[in-house]
Design an enzyme around this catalytic site. Sequence first.
Site, PDB file in Angstrom:
ATOM      1  CD  GLU A 115      40.595  43.957  27.991  1.00  0.00           C
ATOM      2  OE1 GLU A 115      41.622  43.500  28.318  1.00  0.00           O
ATOM      3  OE2 GLU A 115      39.710  44.620  28.789  1.00  0.00           O
ATOM      4  CE1 TYR A 158      39.312  40.228  38.352  1.00  0.00           C
ATOM      5  CE2 TYR A 158      40.818  38.248  38.187  1.00  0.00           C
ATOM      6  CZ  TYR A 158      39.898  39.152  37.701  1.00  0.00           C
ATOM      7  OH  TYR A 158      39.691  38.928  36.412  1.00  0.00           O
ATOM      8  CE  LYS A 209      43.505  40.360  36.846  1.00  0.00           C
ATOM      9  NZ  LYS A 209      42.682  39.840  35.826  1.00  0.00           N
ATOM     10  CG  LEU A 257      43.651  44.289  33.103  1.00  0.00           C
ATOM     11  CD1 LEU A 257      43.170  45.026  34.143  1.00  0.00           C
ATOM     12  CD2 LEU A 257      43.486  42.676  33.556  1.00  0.00           C
TER      13      LEU A 257
END
Length: 277
Positions: A176, A30, A144, A200
């Site tokens: 992250e 996505y 993702k 990501l």
Amino acid sequence: MVFLNGEFIPKDQASISVMDRGFLFGDGVYEVIPVYNNQIFRLDEHLERLQNSLDSTHITNPYKKDQWQKILLELLKHSAEKNQSLYLQVTRGVDSIRKHSFDELTATVFIESNPLIPRTKTELEKGYCAITQPDFRWERCDIKATSLLANIMYSQQAKQHQAEEVILHRDDQITEGATSNVFIIKDNTLFTHPTGKHILSGITRDLVLESANACSIQVNQTAFSITDLMAADEVWISSSTREIMPITKIDNQLINKGQIGEHWSQVYDHYQQLKYA
Ligand code: PDD
């Protein structure tokens, strides 16, 4: 209105098969793309990342770049909102039986758009709380993927602690956030985890680095430790929907005595200029 497999239809009429592998396995990828003043922000970068996610999972991209653009612009026309957040997902498609391995299927494409109301600078200046947790996700955080069970568990933990985000660490290194990238400022230098399989590669992360450069802040893409995080002069998180957000309390300890930093303010202002450039 939403877009589903070539059609623009009301959301309550949109449905997919129970045999869709996105539903059965979270077998899909996505993107979340912000729209400011009716302009899709950094579309090329988002479509490039989408292509990377599709390539990594061996899902055939159903559309070319100009076709994606046409569909997204058409969907945006169905709302009067100038600032929106586009959500698009591509799953591997509908299978005949539930099996882990796959053959070539026709991808399912779903896109929706919601109003985007980023927090104002005055709101952000109050600062936000985060908690830390070990990063128990897999080794392909660069994809993702819609299979977000770990991220959902973290986000629920954040909610239970009335925190904005969970900051993750592998061993001692900060990777992250559960739904964002993480930055610190120490002695006027900006640090963030390098891109690779453990994070990501955020589109906003790139914009933060671009803005920091424009503000003459030295940028160092190397991992930093939990100790560095807690002793930082400033801590920020970034994402397409939250933009750049200052974190002033982590695990109930104040960062920089709970003060918002001046570097955040400069970088935030530059980012706002990029949005409407
Ligand atoms: N998430 N890292 C993770 C794990 C994320 O889920 C996100 C964004 C980011 C930031 O990426 P970007 O700057 O391109 O938004 C980093 C989106 C917003 C989401 O899942 O809704």
